[in-house]
Motif scaffolding. Structure first.
Motif, PDB file in Angstrom:
ATOM      1  N   THR A  12       0.854  -1.181   0.000  1.00  0.00           N
ATOM      2  CA  THR A  12       0.000   0.000   0.000  1.00  0.00           C
ATOM      3  C   THR A  12       0.887   1.227   0.000  1.00  0.00           C
ATOM      4  O   THR A  12       2.074   1.140   0.344  1.00  0.00           O
ATOM      5  CB  THR A  12      -0.959   0.020   1.206  1.00  0.00           C
ATOM      6  N   LEU A  15      -1.067   8.056   1.757  1.00  0.00           N
ATOM      7  CA  LEU A  15      -2.095   8.889   1.139  1.00  0.00           C
ATOM      8  C   LEU A  15      -1.450  10.163   0.600  1.00  0.00           C
ATOM      9  O   LEU A  15      -0.760  10.880   1.326  1.00  0.00           O
ATOM     10  CB  LEU A  15      -3.172   9.229   2.163  1.00  0.00           C
ATOM     11  N   HIS A 200      -5.590   2.580  -3.474  1.00  0.00           N
ATOM     12  CA  HIS A 200      -4.541   2.691  -2.455  1.00  0.00           C
ATOM     13  C   HIS A 200      -3.168   2.276  -2.945  1.00  0.00           C
ATOM     14  O   HIS A 200      -2.176   2.429  -2.226  1.00  0.00           O
ATOM     15  CB  HIS A 200      -4.926   1.914  -1.189  1.00  0.00           C
ATOM     16  N   LYS A 201      -3.059   1.791  -4.184  1.00  0.00           N
ATOM     17  CA  LYS A 201      -1.748   1.493  -4.751  1.00  0.00           C
ATOM     18  C   LYS A 201      -1.106   2.707  -5.414  1.00  0.00           C
ATOM     19  O   LYS A 201       0.062   2.652  -5.812  1.00  0.00           O
ATOM     20  CB  LYS A 201      -1.868   0.370  -5.790  1.00  0.00           C
ATOM     21  N   PRO A 205      -7.102   6.495  -1.210  1.00  0.00           N
ATOM     22  CA  PRO A 205      -7.531   5.827   0.016  1.00  0.00           C
ATOM     23  C   PRO A 205      -7.758   4.338  -0.182  1.00  0.00           C
ATOM     24  O   PRO A 205      -8.010   3.872  -1.302  1.00  0.00           O
ATOM     25  CB  PRO A 205      -8.852   6.537   0.342  1.00  0.00           C
ATOM     26  N   LYS A 206      -7.665   3.593   0.889  1.00  0.00           N
ATOM     27  CA  LYS A 206      -8.053   2.189   0.866  1.00  0.00           C
ATOM     28  C   LYS A 206      -9.578   2.100   0.755  1.00  0.00           C
ATOM     29  O   LYS A 206     -10.297   2.961   1.214  1.00  0.00           O
ATOM     30  CB  LYS A 206      -7.575   1.484   2.133  1.00  0.00           C
TER      31      LYS A 206
END
Length: 379
Positions: A12, A15, A200-201, A205-206
């Motif tokens: 991940t 942000l 998220h990559k 955001p996730k």
């Protein structure tokens, strides 16, 4: 305590400030994007602006972008029988490569007896000859391939595979989650019918992902039913703040992608040169085209779990190249598919770099490795 070094960007990313700012603005909106009043239209605009950014980044049409809760849901949504190209026959079986992400290996909505696996070479690349044999003389198939492997970074020959698949009357799904923002690609150049991405990559955001459809793909059925959101293809009120963050991250990632790639490849090469000072060190897939930020390495006798802990205690976040389940490190299915034995597959460590990685970070990683290697290999 010195600042920590984060070298697990393939798991991940942090942000991005642009995404954080876009999300904060969206949180202040109260409208439902399906509502027709002014508040609803404000929310809808954020969603549609992000949809257009995602589409533009890979050469697709905005109407063909379907927002989901993340990459896993996106892959499950994409992997369904009955999909077809135009007036062609619907796909009856699913073919996946042996190195796919767990969310693809699970097969989506295909029953296990309708799933076939195609092998890869020792370099970690799809075996195109094997794929051609699997496609020959059989009913139309949906073939699912990742554009870049999350462990080795090996970039797969998806365009060549897609041409084969289309010639056989099938469809191609490309899981481009790990490649997005790192290398250029487009849905048409890949000969892809469906592409999946995750926020998220790339510094978003996730919990936000997408399925992107090519023009002319029919038979797409929702996993979640109820509302008419996403043109009836994914029910549920859209995650407006998350989608706004995704759109902002897409813009930031695309703006810096090419310059980041050059810089990160230079850092990665310097990192690998330092790792190769250790006798018998192996860098996997180093003969294949790879993502510019990814290194998967081991040394015979190394235990990945111990190495990850050692790096962590030295203030450096890395990961094993293995899938973790309930805290237990399993041998990498990717390396086993490439023909490496379980000992090497269980000893692989992944180092992945990102936009804020510096020369000093690489220096600290190599310094930590020089201190760790003797203890780890004796252990």
């Amino acid at each position: 305590m010195p600042d920590r070094v984060y070298l697990d960007w393939n798991a991940t990313t942090p942000l991005r400030p642009e995404a954080r700012e876009a999300m904060a603005a969206a949180w202040d909106l109260c409208g439902n994007p399906s509502s027709v009043h002014a508040e609803g239209r404000q929310a809808r605009k954020l969603v549609e602006d992000s949809r257009a950014r995602v589409a533009g980044a890979i050469g697709a049409q905005p109407r063909n972008v379907v927002f989901t809760s993340g990459g896993t849901e996106a892959n499950a949504l994409a992997l369904a029988s009955g999909l077809r190209r135009g007036s062609g026959l619907p796909a009856e079986r699913l073919v996946v490569s042996a190195i796919e992400h767990a969310s693809v290996l699970a097969g989506g909505r295909f029953p296990s007896e309708a799933i076939d696996t195609v092998g890869v070479t020792r370099s970690g690349l799809l075996d195109l000859h094997h794929l051609r044999e699997m496609l020959a003389g059989r009913p139309p198939m949906l073939v699912s391939l990742m554009l870049a492997n999350n462990e080795t970074g090996a970039v797969q020959p998806v365009a060549e595979a897609g041409a084969m698949v289309h010639a056989a009357g099938g469809l191609l799904h490309v899981d481009a989650i790990q490649a997005f923002g790192k290398i250029p690609f487009s849905i048409n150049e890949m000969n892809a019918d469906l592409v999946t991405l995750s926020a998220h990559k790339i510094g978003g955001p996730k919990g936000v992902g997408v399925v992107v459809l090519a023009e002319g793909v029919l038979g797409f059925e929702p996993l979640l039913r109820g509302g008419g959101q996403e043109l009836g293809r994914r029910a549920g009120t859209e995650n407006v703040a998350g989608i706004a963050g995704f759109g902002a991250a897409v813009k930031a990632a695309m703006d810096s992608r090419d310059s980041d790639a050059v810089r990160l490849e230079s850092l990665r090469n310097r990192l690998e040169n330092g790792l190769r000072d250790t006798p018998d060190a192996i860098v996997f897939a180093d003969g294949a085209p790879r993502l510019p930020n990814t290194t998967l390495f081991t040394v015979p006798g190394l235990k990945a779990e111990t190495a990850v802990i050692g790096f962590d205690l030295a203030g450096i976040a890395v990961s094993s190249g293995s899938a973790c389940s309930s805290g237990k490190v399993q041998p990498s299915h990717v390396l086993e598919a490439m023909g490496f034995g379980s000992e090497l597959a269980q000893g692989a460590v992944r180092l992945s770099l990102g936009w804020s990685t510096t020369d000093a970070d690489v220096d600290r990683c190599l310094e930590a490795w020089r201190k760790l290697e003797g203890t780890l290999l004796r252990g």
